[in-house]
Write a protein that holds these residues in place. Structure first.
Motif, PDB file in Angstrom:
ATOM      1  N   PHE A  26       0.848  -1.189   0.000  1.00 19.44           N
ATOM      2  CA  PHE A  26       0.000   0.000   0.000  1.00 19.44           C
ATOM      3  C   PHE A  26       0.879   1.233   0.000  1.00 19.44           C
ATOM      4  O   PHE A  26       1.912   1.246   0.659  1.00 19.44           O
ATOM      5  CB  PHE A  26      -0.898   0.047   1.248  1.00 19.44           C
ATOM      6  N   ARG A  27       0.430   2.244  -0.721  1.00 17.83           N
ATOM      7  CA  ARG A  27       1.142   3.517  -0.716  1.00 17.83           C
ATOM      8  C   ARG A  27       0.559   4.406   0.366  1.00 17.83           C
ATOM      9  O   ARG A  27      -0.612   4.294   0.728  1.00 17.83           O
ATOM     10  CB  ARG A  27       0.980   4.218  -2.068  1.00 17.83           C
ATOM     11  N   SER A  28       1.411   5.303   0.863  1.00 16.44           N
ATOM     12  CA  SER A  28       0.948   6.327   1.784  1.00 16.44           C
ATOM     13  C   SER A  28      -0.251   7.047   1.135  1.00 16.44           C
ATOM     14  O   SER A  28      -0.237   7.292  -0.071  1.00 16.44           O
ATOM     15  CB  SER A  28       2.094   7.304   2.034  1.00 16.44           C
ATOM     16  N   GLY A  29      -1.273   7.337   1.908  1.00 22.99           N
ATOM     17  CA  GLY A  29      -2.460   7.988   1.335  1.00 22.99           C
ATOM     18  C   GLY A  29      -3.591   7.016   1.073  1.00 22.99           C
ATOM     19  O   GLY A  29      -4.683   7.433   0.682  1.00 22.99           O
ATOM     20  N   GLN A  30      -3.315   5.723   1.294  1.00 21.98           N
ATOM     21  CA  GLN A  30      -4.363   4.699   1.119  1.00 21.98           C
ATOM     22  C   GLN A  30      -5.297   4.709   2.335  1.00 21.98           C
ATOM     23  O   GLN A  30      -4.844   4.710   3.465  1.00 21.98           O
ATOM     24  CB  GLN A  30      -3.684   3.327   1.004  1.00 21.98           C
ATOM     25  N   ARG A  31      -6.602   4.729   2.084  1.00 22.16           N
ATOM     26  CA  ARG A  31      -7.530   4.614   3.214  1.00 22.16           C
ATOM     27  C   ARG A  31      -7.706   3.142   3.571  1.00 22.16           C
ATOM     28  O   ARG A  31      -7.696   2.274   2.701  1.00 22.16           O
ATOM     29  CB  ARG A  31      -8.879   5.243   2.877  1.00 22.16           C
ATOM     30  N   ILE A  32      -7.834   2.896   4.860  1.00 21.30           N
ATOM     31  CA  ILE A  32      -7.859   1.514   5.330  1.00 21.30           C
ATOM     32  C   ILE A  32      -9.286   1.032   5.545  1.00 21.30           C
ATOM     33  O   ILE A  32     -10.006   1.521   6.417  1.00 21.30           O
ATOM     34  CB  ILE A  32      -7.009   1.369   6.606  1.00 21.30           C
ATOM     35  N   ILE A  81      -9.493  14.857   1.261  1.00 16.41           N
ATOM     36  CA  ILE A  81      -8.186  15.373   0.833  1.00 16.41           C
ATOM     37  C   ILE A  81      -7.389  15.837   2.052  1.00 16.41           C
ATOM     38  O   ILE A  81      -6.220  15.509   2.211  1.00 16.41           O
ATOM     39  CB  ILE A  81      -8.360  16.514  -0.188  1.00 16.41           C
ATOM     40  N   LEU A  82      -8.050  16.588   2.943  1.00 14.63           N
ATOM     41  CA  LEU A  82      -7.357  17.093   4.132  1.00 14.63           C
ATOM     42  C   LEU A  82      -6.872  15.947   5.017  1.00 14.63           C
ATOM     43  O   LEU A  82      -5.864  16.068   5.708  1.00 14.63           O
ATOM     44  CB  LEU A  82      -8.273  18.024   4.931  1.00 14.63           C
ATOM     45  N   GLN A  83      -7.581  14.830   5.005  1.00 13.52           N
ATOM     46  CA  GLN A  83      -7.175  13.679   5.819  1.00 13.52           C
ATOM     47  C   GLN A  83      -5.947  12.975   5.264  1.00 13.52           C
ATOM     48  O   GLN A  83      -5.410  12.071   5.887  1.00 13.52           O
ATOM     49  CB  GLN A  83      -8.325  12.661   5.895  1.00 13.52           C
ATOM     50  N   GLY A  84      -5.520  13.385   4.055  1.00 18.94           N
ATOM     51  CA  GLY A  84      -4.306  12.807   3.473  1.00 18.94           C
ATOM     52  C   GLY A  84      -4.572  11.731   2.446  1.00 18.94           C
ATOM     53  O   GLY A  84      -3.642  11.117   1.925  1.00 18.94           O
ATOM     54  N   GLN A  85      -5.845  11.483   2.134  1.00 21.58           N
ATOM     55  CA  GLN A  85      -6.151  10.428   1.156  1.00 21.58           C
ATOM     56  C   GLN A  85      -5.685  10.829  -0.238  1.00 21.58           C
ATOM     57  O   GLN A  85      -5.895  11.962  -0.659  1.00 21.58           O
ATOM     58  CB  GLN A  85      -7.657  10.141   1.153  1.00 21.58           C
ATOM     59  N   ARG A  86      -5.053   9.893  -0.939  1.00 17.60           N
ATOM     60  CA  ARG A  86      -4.630  10.136  -2.329  1.00 17.60           C
ATOM     61  C   ARG A  86      -5.779   9.845  -3.267  1.00 17.60           C
ATOM     62  O   ARG A  86      -6.665   9.057  -2.946  1.00 17.60           O
ATOM     63  CB  ARG A  86      -3.507   9.180  -2.713  1.00 17.60           C
ATOM     64  N   ASP A  87      -5.714  10.429  -4.447  1.00 19.63           N
ATOM     65  CA  ASP A  87      -6.643  10.078  -5.523  1.00 19.63           C
ATOM     66  C   ASP A  87      -8.105  10.166  -5.099  1.00 19.63           C
ATOM     67  O   ASP A  87      -8.866   9.207  -5.251  1.00 19.63           O
ATOM     68  CB  ASP A  87      -6.378   8.651  -6.035  1.00 19.63           C
ATOM     69  N   VAL A  88      -8.478  11.275  -4.496  1.00 18.41           N
ATOM     70  CA  VAL A  88      -9.881  11.447  -4.113  1.00 18.41           C
ATOM     71  C   VAL A  88     -10.688  11.716  -5.388  1.00 18.41           C
ATOM     72  O   VAL A  88     -10.428  12.682  -6.102  1.00 18.41           O
ATOM     73  CB  VAL A  88     -10.053  12.614  -3.126  1.00 18.41           C
ATOM     74  N   ALA A  89     -11.604  10.810  -5.680  1.00 20.21           N
ATOM     75  CA  ALA A  89     -12.396  10.930  -6.914  1.00 20.21           C
ATOM     76  C   ALA A  89     -13.788  11.417  -6.546  1.00 20.21           C
ATOM     77  O   ALA A  89     -14.265  11.151  -5.448  1.00 20.21           O
ATOM     78  CB  ALA A  89     -12.478   9.577  -7.597  1.00 20.21           C
ATOM     79  N   PRO A  90     -14.456  12.123  -7.487  1.00 21.84           N
ATOM     80  CA  PRO A  90     -15.840  12.512  -7.200  1.00 21.84           C
ATOM     81  C   PRO A  90     -16.692  11.258  -6.991  1.00 21.84           C
ATOM     82  O   PRO A  90     -16.359  10.184  -7.494  1.00 21.84           O
ATOM     83  CB  PRO A  90     -16.288  13.251  -8.452  1.00 21.84           C
ATOM     84  N   LEU A  91     -17.766  11.409  -6.260  1.00 18.50           N
ATOM     85  CA  LEU A  91     -18.660  10.272  -6.036  1.00 18.50           C
ATOM     86  C   LEU A  91     -19.183   9.765  -7.369  1.00 18.50           C
ATOM     87  O   LEU A  91     -19.520  10.556  -8.252  1.00 18.50           O
ATOM     88  CB  LEU A  91     -19.839  10.719  -5.167  1.00 18.50           C
ATOM     89  N   PRO A  92     -19.240   8.452  -7.562  1.00 16.03           N
ATOM     90  CA  PRO A  92     -19.693   7.932  -8.856  1.00 16.03           C
ATOM     91  C   PRO A  92     -21.174   8.172  -9.088  1.00 16.03           C
ATOM     92  O   PRO A  92     -21.965   8.225  -8.141  1.00 16.03           O
ATOM     93  CB  PRO A  92     -19.407   6.430  -8.762  1.00 16.03           C
ATOM     94  N   THR A  93     -21.535   8.331 -10.359  1.00 14.92           N
ATOM     95  CA  THR A  93     -22.956   8.430 -10.728  1.00 14.92           C
ATOM     96  C   THR A  93     -23.282   7.307 -11.714  1.00 14.92           C
ATOM     97  O   THR A  93     -22.394   6.793 -12.398  1.00 14.92           O
ATOM     98  CB  THR A  93     -23.288   9.784 -11.385  1.00 14.92           C
ATOM     99  N   PHE A  94     -24.547   6.932 -11.757  1.00 14.42           N
ATOM    100  CA  PHE A  94     -25.020   5.883 -12.662  1.00 14.42           C
ATOM    101  C   PHE A  94     -26.223   6.414 -13.418  1.00 14.42           C
ATOM    102  O   PHE A  94     -26.930   7.273 -12.906  1.00 14.42           O
ATOM    103  CB  PHE A  94     -25.476   4.646 -11.874  1.00 14.42           C
ATOM    104  N   LYS A  95     -26.467   5.858 -14.607  1.00 17.25           N
ATOM    105  CA  LYS A  95     -27.656   6.258 -15.371  1.00 17.25           C
ATOM    106  C   LYS A  95     -28.778   5.262 -15.090  1.00 17.25           C
ATOM    107  O   LYS A  95     -28.588   4.056 -15.238  1.00 17.25           O
ATOM    108  CB  LYS A  95     -27.357   6.223 -16.868  1.00 17.25           C
ATOM    109  N   VAL A  96     -29.925   5.794 -14.681  1.00 12.84           N
ATOM    110  CA  VAL A  96     -31.075   4.935 -14.360  1.00 12.84           C
ATOM    111  C   VAL A  96     -32.315   5.590 -14.974  1.00 12.84           C
ATOM    112  O   VAL A  96     -32.449   6.822 -14.931  1.00 12.84           O
ATOM    113  CB  VAL A  96     -31.236   4.816 -12.818  1.00 12.84           C
ATOM    114  N   PRO A  97     -33.234   4.791 -15.563  1.00 13.59           N
ATOM    115  CA  PRO A  97     -34.441   5.400 -16.139  1.00 13.59           C
ATOM    116  C   PRO A  97     -35.421   5.872 -15.054  1.00 13.59           C
ATOM    117  O   PRO A  97     -35.584   5.219 -14.025  1.00 13.59           O
ATOM    118  CB  PRO A  97     -35.055   4.270 -16.985  1.00 13.59           C
TER     119      PRO A  97
END
Ligand code: AMP
Ligand code: MG
Length: 426
Positions: A168-174, A336-352
């Protein structure tokens, strides 16, 4: 904007900057530019590390698994001994249990009874699963073609992790899987970033805390409870500073005390038109804070800035707006402030959509939605009904946000919409 603004004042002077109609994405991007990850570190026992962020690389001191071993209950064999088209009879010369290896080596025509996790005996290269073999007085009778190729049903030393490998790299959430992997390396203590301290208070003369009776026109303060919940699930240390009356001296004192005690200060209420002016003056004195009208619904007013060394988020007062703005702006910032790397936006899905939605273009809407699966397992989504920003029960009924982009108008039943799941958000 050609280059990222270095100060909040600089940000607010850019040509395309309009505090009265700030797109959601632009506000997120601006905030991101001012976030410096935590650097303070502490050592914790691995079990206490759940939800925390690694402050060091974890390097494997050993190979996992440490030895070639069996993936099945069966017989350890030499592939070369097996007949492809007829039964093979082998001599059983020993047993290998998980944790109790057989010390010998097998020769031609021999096999070893082996159990899942048992160390592969020297000489053996494959495992016949027990369902494909019968043991009787003649020996172990292996069915034709029981092993298709050499190495079958055998787990190789180091196939999960190799010795010396960066696991694991530094910045990985456990998460639970990381906890288990760290334990599988025999590591009992790790370095993680210090927990983020977040102080919050509610503003409003009408607010009463739980446990006090209500006079006419007063309401109970619920925002401190939703904030407490959302922050706790994000593994923050929370400092609840109560309700602060709309009195300048009291607010000034509360802002200063919160900023001194915490890495992040969050307030709810007091940033809408009419209330914002004196809060603005106050914050101008204490720090550097920008006030925006975000082109979103709910959650139009939002303030972000720095008070001393602390980041400040001034959320709107309406209970649903608090939750929506928290998830859309504050959550990522905290990660990000907690030190997590690669913080991505929350995923979205397409639903009818299962029923139409009325919408006026111009703002991004975060409607509360209920996603359900029909008997075929196909999902559809509908709204929870009335979308008023004070209707907190809509957040409780919802299992997703239906996100309708700024340019979107009315949406018909059957059209695809973006949804963001609430379950598992944090
Ligand atoms: P404000 O942003 O202060 O104008 O508040 C907008 C609306 O949210 C008003 O109806 C407030 O009474 C309500 N409100 C503000 N703070 C809270 C709170 N902590 N808990 C519940 N409702 C609140
Ligand atoms: Mg208020």
């Amino acid at each position: 904007m050609s280059s990222a603004p270095r100060t909040l004042r600089e940000a607010s002077c850019a040509d395309d900057y309009d505090p009265n109609s700030m797109p959601v994405a632009k506000a997120r991007e601006l905030i991101r530019g001012f976030l410096a990850p935590m650097t303070a570190i502490e050592r914790v026992h691995v079990r206490s590390a759940l939800g925390r962020v690694l402050a060091e690389d974890v390097v494997s001191p050993i190979a996992v698994p440490g030895h070639d071993n069996s993936a099945m209950d069966g017989y350890a064999v030499r592939f070369a001994d097996l007949e492809a088209n007829e039964e093979t009879v082998l001599k059983r010369v020993g047993e290998s249990f998980a944790g109790k290896p057989w010390p010998g080596a097998i020769g031609a025509g021999e096999c070893v009874r082996i159990f899942t996790g048992g160390v592969m005996p020297r000489g053996a290269d494959s495992v016949v699963m027990q369902e494909r073999a019968v043991e009787d007085a003649n020996g172990v009778r292996v069915a034709p073609g029981a092993v298709a190729k050499s190495g079958q049903n055998r787990r190789f030393a180091g196939e999960d992790l190799k010795a010396g490998q960066v696991v694991f790299r530094s910045g990985q959430r456990i998460h639970p899987a990381e906890l288990g992997m760290i334990a599988s390396l025999g590591i009992g203590e790790i370095s993680v970033f210090r927990k983020l301290r977040v102080a919050f208070f509610s503003t409003g003369d009408e607010l009463r805390s739980v446990g006090t009776p209500l006079a006419a026109g007063e309401i109970y303060d619920s925002n401190r409870y939703t904030l407490h919940g959302m922050l706790t699930r994000l593994d923050c240390d929370v400092i609840d500073m109560g309700v602060v009356e709309d009195v300048p001296e009291k607010l000034e004192h509360a802002f200063a005390a919160a900023a001194a005690a915490a890495d992040v200060v969050i307030t709810s209420g007091g940033v809408s038109v009419g209330e914002a002016d004196y809060v603005k003056q106050l914050l101008d004195k204490l720090g550097e804070v920008l006030f925006w009208k975000i082109a979103m619904k709910p959650g139009r007013p939002l303030a972000y800035g720095k008070i001393g060394g602390a980041h400040f988020f001034g959320l709107p007062g309406n209970p649903v707006s608090v939750m929506v703005t928290f998830y859309q702006f504050v959550r990522d910032a905290l990660l990000i402030l907690q030190g997590q790397r690669d913080v991505a936006p929350l995923p979205t899905f397409k639903v009818p959509l299962s029923a139409p939605i009325r919408k006026v273009p111009g703002r991004t809407e975060f409607q509360r939605g209920i996603m359900t699966a029909n008997s075929d397992g196909a999902w559809t989504v509908r709204t929870t009904g009335d979308q008023g920003s004070g209707i907190l029960s809509s957040m409780s009924q919802a299992n997703c946000f239906i996100i309708l982009g700024s340019d979107t108008g009315n949406v018909a039943a059957g059209e695809l919409v973006d949804v963001q799941l609430l379950e598992g958000l944090v």
